[in-house]
Design a protein around this motif. Structure first.
Motif, PDB file in Angstrom:
ATOM      1  N   CYS B  82       0.820  -1.061  -0.063  1.00 15.29           N
ATOM      2  CA  CYS B  82      -0.228  -0.011  -0.106  1.00 15.29           C
ATOM      3  C   CYS B  82       0.805   1.296  -0.076  1.00 15.29           C
ATOM      4  O   CYS B  82       2.059   1.272   0.655  1.00 15.29           O
ATOM      5  CB  CYS B  82      -0.847   0.063   1.203  1.00 15.29           C
ATOM      6  N   HIS B  84       0.308   4.199   1.010  1.00 18.97           N
ATOM      7  CA  HIS B  84       0.026   4.523   2.481  1.00 18.97           C
ATOM      8  C   HIS B  84       1.171   4.337   3.551  1.00 18.97           C
ATOM      9  O   HIS B  84       2.115   4.770   3.297  1.00 18.97           O
ATOM     10  CB  HIS B  84      -1.365   4.513   2.987  1.00 18.97           C
ATOM     11  N   ARG B  85       0.917   3.451   4.090  1.00 18.50           N
ATOM     12  CA  ARG B  85       2.056   2.965   5.276  1.00 18.50           C
ATOM     13  C   ARG B  85       2.357   1.600   5.199  1.00 18.50           C
ATOM     14  O   ARG B  85       2.895   0.963   5.901  1.00 18.50           O
ATOM     15  CB  ARG B  85       1.290   3.043   6.674  1.00 18.50           C
ATOM     16  N   GLY B  86       2.333   1.340   3.705  1.00 15.60           N
ATOM     17  CA  GLY B  86       2.847  -0.073   3.331  1.00 15.60           C
ATOM     18  C   GLY B  86       2.588  -1.518   3.389  1.00 15.60           C
ATOM     19  O   GLY B  86       3.244  -2.452   3.186  1.00 15.60           O
ATOM     20  N   MET B  87       1.323  -1.532   4.036  1.00 17.35           N
ATOM     21  CA  MET B  87       0.907  -2.877   4.264  1.00 17.35           C
ATOM     22  C   MET B  87       0.586  -3.870   2.927  1.00 17.35           C
ATOM     23  O   MET B  87       0.411  -3.110   1.543  1.00 17.35           O
ATOM     24  CB  MET B  87      -0.596  -2.861   4.624  1.00 17.35           C
ATOM     25  N   TYR B 104      -6.491  -1.314   6.017  1.00 19.05           N
ATOM     26  CA  TYR B 104      -6.078  -0.539   7.102  1.00 19.05           C
ATOM     27  C   TYR B 104      -7.023   1.028   7.327  1.00 19.05           C
ATOM     28  O   TYR B 104      -7.397   1.379   8.108  1.00 19.05           O
ATOM     29  CB  TYR B 104      -4.530  -0.416   7.218  1.00 19.05           C
ATOM     30  N   HIS B 105      -6.800   1.698   5.961  1.00 20.54           N
ATOM     31  CA  HIS B 105      -7.535   3.069   5.756  1.00 20.54           C
ATOM     32  C   HIS B 105      -8.169   3.020   4.741  1.00 20.54           C
ATOM     33  O   HIS B 105      -8.388   4.292   4.359  1.00 20.54           O
ATOM     34  CB  HIS B 105      -6.447   4.062   6.133  1.00 20.54           C
ATOM     35  N   GLN B 106      -8.540   1.892   4.040  1.00 20.71           N
ATOM     36  CA  GLN B 106      -9.211   2.152   2.946  1.00 20.71           C
ATOM     37  C   GLN B 106      -8.777   2.819   1.588  1.00 20.71           C
ATOM     38  O   GLN B 106      -9.545   3.618   1.072  1.00 20.71           O
ATOM     39  CB  GLN B 106     -10.466   2.205   3.335  1.00 20.71           C
ATOM     40  N   TRP B 107      -7.458   3.026   1.488  1.00 19.95           N
ATOM     41  CA  TRP B 107      -6.930   3.660   0.172  1.00 19.95           C
ATOM     42  C   TRP B 107      -7.387   2.489  -0.809  1.00 19.95           C
ATOM     43  O   TRP B 107      -7.242   1.487  -0.750  1.00 19.95           O
ATOM     44  CB  TRP B 107      -5.468   3.884   0.371  1.00 19.95           C
TER      45      TRP B 107
HETATM   46  S1  FES Z   1      -1.707   1.233   5.024  1.00 21.69           S
HETATM   47 FE1  FES Z   1      -2.842   1.189   3.342  1.00 21.69          FE
HETATM   48  S2  FES Z   1      -4.504   2.372   3.445  1.00 21.69           S
HETATM   49 FE2  FES Z   1      -3.272   2.854   5.526  1.00 21.69          FE
END
Ligand code: FES
Ligand code: FES
Ligand code: FES
Ligand SMILES: [Fe+3]
Ligand SMILES: [Fe+3]
Ligand SMILES: [Fe+3]
Lengths: 158, 415, 415, 415, 158, 158
Positions: B82, B84-87, B104-107
């Protein structure tokens, strides 16, 4: 589903004997637990659930089991290992007088020489057991395994 | 440990220092130079994702990627990380979808990997105030998933993190491309299923194994006894110009006893007869054009197998220097008869983690790695000499020397 | 981390920095300097390989070796690494054979480790052409298995990768040799069986444990309560000149309560009586010549145990800095009566991974290592002072200090 | 890899390099600077050790410690490492005792960790001779267990290896202290039980997770659907002056559908109704003073949870850079009615390793770490801007940026 | 091989009770499951198969089991651990009216405090069960284990 | 303790069916194996043995099981995994005509996609099984687990 105690006891003993034979490495006895026209399949759960036909091992006759035994004993170079089956009490799904369709969860532990024991292969067998003149035999044994990421190789019968 | 510190006796590649198998540091460089830059890696078959929205999750080197058929029918490959924060948001191994949402944050991402939605991107309004939100200069366009370059040919999908990689055809070179096209000649493929195994050895050992025509007629009883593959078969070895890829081509010849290829070969079993011969009921197919076996190694990630009627891809997925996952995808062709499909499935008993001529390959790799980890020494690959070159026979380890020639070129380069 | 960087308080070896147990780098140097060079390592008993062709597989340090009785009755030790591409070919733990074949490409070796056959070494002839084969200058003589130097004494087999190692007798030194000969006095040994355990601690901790006469009378209830081993037993501690090997010699004395050796000793159980006293039905044997216990530590690989009627060897097989396998081989003597054999087997309940006075030794080693891994500190081994020397009692940690004196000498040397 | 070598885009902490999660070297420094020096770590509740002699074993960072109630009612914390040869002698996880004895050689310690007995310290007398014993200059006072500084407040016990650490109240700072005191306001606590989980991710990811008010209303269906926690709840974010600790304060607001907080939020389930609504039968308590949720992160070791009627502590116990144990201690108050106790236990279904709003937090941490290990990249934490500061809403990642601001200050310092 | 349901049920309950007792740590109850002159042996498969007599534990009387219990409780310093047996359905090899010779595969899992669960010891027990006035007892229990590389120590009864 | 073969067989089949359902991921069938006012608890052995009331999951009605199923299927984000139960033959502690109190050891193996199989959770279930018109059901199932250090998360029913 009803079943007589004698039959139920025979089935439990048959499973126990199966485990005993494949865990003791009595390979020559293994095909004796199957009918001539048996089906033995070892298949990853992934293929099974997605309807993909590939099996890791697919034998369609007792003759092929005999070939496997020859392979284990003579042609397949491999690290010797102990295997140990724990087979749960089977569920009897369907029955006629001389035939039972059973399913059982199993877990197999592998121990290599001078190494610790690991979980080798777990899954569920879908079995058809028939009564012949020499006792019970598998006419079908399909082992569908969860442990799709095989720890290198499977040599011995599951 | 860097590649230039290694000591190669005779200065060629016929004596391979064990460190190439045991150094985690070298492994990190290999991932970068072979898997992530300037090479194409196999990521799957189109037959695995026939319909729009279909995807499979796999890896390039050690990085997780998703191979997606989009609505236009194109195939996209994006990294499963991801922005965003890499998941690693995609947990299914395969499926069908209209887009991806990181939980995690629905990006949200579309099937091309473009970022399409960031919750509360503009903040949350409460009365007249706006709370939070992303910075003004935050542009979705800068935060898509990492997209890989994709090449498709004959139903096979390759990908590269390196958008400057040469075209697939040049990467393979004309000779290897010819053998690739022989197998993947445009016919529709059908997916038969998977086998997976984790082999505790360095990933290059599997490449060596399939570049080693010296061993099949010795290690594998079935090959030598039934004449499927052995030293006296008519055969050729071919490489690309860099010596990184190879084809081992062989035509089934003698079965039974015939001189050097079986005398002194302890795995040859003169009296062996199958109780059920259907397991080697080989039926030649028109597209073979002669050879009954062609084993293609496409460096660094994939092996294409045609062994008589059994065809498969075998993907290498490294896990550190001392282990790799080996994923077998068996397939057939849309125009196969039912009998041929059954035959391919039956012959699959020879291959994979329990197969008569493959289970032991994983074993020998494991036992080799075990030795390498205990001492500084070298492997000797001098059958057929110390040079590298194509041959018309199998009594040679030239392809292994060729691979390490390429390895040295790339790994010893300054960059 | 190199050995010279360690900080030893008081400049002796009475305060041992935890790093000697936790550094993987130091461990690699230890393997080289203690296990692979200038030392003899235990590899087995002749009784394990009584007949020509018999072999056992074991290790020297972390390297796999095979101990073989050849046709002439000699004992050879070779490394279990194929000279071709390095496979650990021997997978059986013991057996009987006429030679070794590496399954990968069937290179053949005789019982001395000489290379005796390379398939297709001269190539394969097809019509008038010869395909492949090894280079002209390839000489079998250059490609045997690595052979170790072997020493046998009293039925015990030692080996060394270092052919310049001093003779075994000098390596042991006269004092230790005397105790060795007391146990292995030429009588034929009989093999009773094995116990194996993997102990998650640095291998030296086991040496310390058996060089530590301070603990048996405190940790082990059976020892103190039944007087088998305790602070007031008549005893001696002896070392070789280098302080690397040691003998702890003790004579069974008081059982029951007797002053300092039991007062304040919480493991002493005054009222303890065995429900089945047969487990300590000790019968003195003539060869003891007095002492009822002699524990010999031969650095770095082996402990020889005589504990009343139980005799065994305990081999140390390191796995990295934080773990080792501990292999117990119990034996007897060919002239033992049936009763004596039964007694040895019964007393074996005290030893091994479940034994009344041994199971907890493995435990304390594990818990020590756990602490060492979490902090930089030091162990204190100052019972009996800070010096090193033989003593006539057991109230001392002098043997541990001695071992680290030797360790420092070897590990801090320039080389 | 040292902290100063990291590259932080924009020079702030809104873009976090993956190396902070993957470097074992940095982890060692973190342990030293955050867990062992200048910080207070949580070690338990007084309710776990109500009576003199009661103890619990836990860890500070990766070091094993014992928390003991002594006879005077004081709480002592000592390191579980024997001063003799370093064993982690205490194996029970909790218990009651009058002192500690290391089993290896029975060194004895009192409940303050003072060394009280060394067997054979003065040697063993035999006739007129004294054998062994500790050196003359050996003083028990120098060889106690390592003792930690202890702070107790409101029934919570903190400890520090660093005796120069600032007072707990200053460490927390006035704002955070206020929220701490709200929960631990002097009432007697009752122990309800434990949950434990091993999460394969860097420990800081758990701190991030509880400093991330952006995710609960997105990842956790129960939160958003039942209005327990979501973007449109009235809320505040508060930090100490160093930005290391934080409080997320929120008041339960809307349930059901209401604009931005639920539109486009795929985890919002408009039609969801519990089959058994008793699981969220929230009853406000007087001490809440308004907020229905306060999540306190006290860097580096502990999270204090009040989620409606469920209160717990969640301790972080690192195991290397890529894993930590997460230990949940649920409690209540001595004056809880039976109904309230039952309610707290029922609401515990939402939390812990299987809980409706917590099980997935462990999962996302695991999948994040998986990605971090495969590539050099960065996480983006820019919701609410790139600065650090308290807010009156939850649409921000400011607390994460704050934590890394503090991290950089400490980790980049010279020392 | 025939057996009555009552006997079969008793045997399954006896094995289950054995597991229950040794997994709960009720050490004092353990010797109660054996006859006075019982044989209890715990032996690596290696020694068993090669005919080497050494056992890891070899007890030849119930009195020795009592000593072992004392050892576990009072003299053997060790890390506390949970153990958990899974015992397969036994095979009944031979029977007389009041005696059964059974064999059963077993797997024991060990869990140390605050640590994950591991496979501790797997193997097969060769048992003789006799009926006395107080119910069933083992007159012989020989546990032959695959897990030859013991994870440090075995303290509790297998 | 006596029991008829029919009842014993029913009990073995009931346990086997339970395993079958939770291992196949047939979540909707899971609550069907419980009575309306059932108790289902999953608790670490530590809390159980110390008398601490906290459970990892504590459900006191079939309705809560239905909520759990909804959670598994719709609200709990998690890595998919296969689970595989091996349940030992139960011990029957107490019985009335239509109710049995049983205990059984269990081991659950977890296999994540493309990863090796690990021991996930082992323990013992304390069960009350009642006979209703639709066959057997649990009115109580308390799983007390040894594996206190949970490998991250438990999502599916034990
Ligand atoms: S880590 Fe993917 S939306 Fe935040
Ligand atoms: S590796 Fe041994 S013969 Fe090739
Ligand atoms: S290590 Fe604790 S008393 Fe010796
Ligand atoms: Fe091969
Ligand atoms: Fe000892
Ligand atoms: Fe959360």
């Amino acid at each position: 589903m009803t079943i007589s105690f004698e039959d139920w006891f025979s089935i439990t003993q048959f499973y126990a004997r199966y485990a005993s034979i494949v865990d003791a490495g009595d390979w020559d006895l293994w095909p004796e637990l199957f009918t001539d026209d048996c089906v033995y399949r070892l298949q990853p759960r992934e293929n099974h659930e997605r309807g993909l036909p590939l099996a890791t091992l697919a034998f369609t006759s007792r003759a092929m089991l005999l070939d496997r035994v020859y392979g284990i004993k003579e042609t397949l170079f491999h690290d010797p290992y102990y295997q140990r089956h724990i087979i749960s009490s089977p569920i009897v799904q369907r029955t006629t007088s001389d035939q039972w369709e059973c399913e059982a969860n199993y877990a197999i532990f592998r121990t290599k020489l001078s190494d610790t024991t690991t979980v080798f292969n777990v899954g569920r067998s879908f079995d058809t057991i028939v009564r012949g003149e020499n006792g019970l035999r598998f006419s079908r044994r399909e082992c569908i395994y969860d442990s799709e990421m095989i720890p290198n190789a499977i040599i011995y019968p599951v | 440990m860097t590649a230039t510190q290694l000591n190669w006796e005779f200065d060629g590649t016929s004596r391979i220092p064990f460190e190439v198998y045991t150094s985690e540091e070298l492994h990190r460089v290999e991932l970068d130079r072979f898997f992530y830059r300037r090479h194409w890696c196999y990521v799957g078959l189109e037959a695995e994702i026939p319909n729009p929205g279909d995807f499979v999750r796999t890896v390039v080197g050690e990085r997780s990627v998703i191979v997606i058929r989009d609505q236009a029918g194109d195939v996209n490959v994006v990294e499963n990380v991801c922005a965003h924060r890499g998941m690693q948001f995609c947990r299914a191994r395969h499926g069908t979808t209209t887009g991806f949402v990181c939980p995690y944050h629905q990006w949200r991402y579309n099937l091309q990997g473009d970022l399409r939605g960031v919750p509360f991107r503009a903040g949350v309004k409460e009365r007249d105030e706006t709370h939070g939100g992303m910075p003004e200069d935050f542009a979705n366009a800068d935060h898509g998933l990492t997209r890989l370059k994709v090449a498709r040919r004959g139903g096979v999908v390759f990908a590269s993190f390196d958008h400057d990689v040469e075209p697939l055809e040049e990467f393979l070179g004309p000779t290897i491309l010819g053998y690739f096209d022989r197998l993947f000649n445009g016919r529709e493929l059908t997916l038969l299923g998977y086998n997976r195994q984790r082999i505790p050895g360095n990933w290059k050992l599997m490449m060596e194994n399939i570049k080693d025509p010296y061993h099949p007629g010795l290690l594998h009883t079935w090959f030598v006894t039934f004449g499927l593959w052995r030293a006296d078969n008519k055969s050729q070895l071919r490489m690309d110009d860099h010596f990184r890829h190879a084809a081992m081509i062989s035509t089934r010849g003698n079965a039974g006893k015939t001189g050097e290829a079986t005398s002194q070969v302890s795995s040859f079993k003169e009296d062996m007869k199958l109780h059920d011969p259907s397991q080697i009921d080989v039926v030649p197919e028109a597209w073979w054009g002669g050879p009954s076996v062609v084993m293609l190694t496409i460096f660094p990630s994939i092996i294409f197998q045609q062994q008589v009627n059994s065809v498969s891809t075998r993907q290498i997925q490294p896990n550190g220097h001392g282990s790799f996952d080996f994923v077998w995808t068996h397939f057939g062709f849309a125009d196969d008869t039912e009998e041929m499909t059954a035959r391919r499935l039956r012959q699959a008993n020879l291959f994979g983690p329990a197969g008569y001529v493959s289970a032991d390959d994983g074993e020998v790799i494991e036992f080799s790695q075990q030795a390498f980890e205990t001492k500084a020494s070298q492997a000797i690959a001098e059958m057929g000499g110390r040079e590298v070159g194509d041959t018309e026979h199998m009594v040679t380890e030239t392809l292994i020397r060729g691979m390490y020639h390429y390895w040295r070129t790339v790994m010893e380069a300054a960059e």
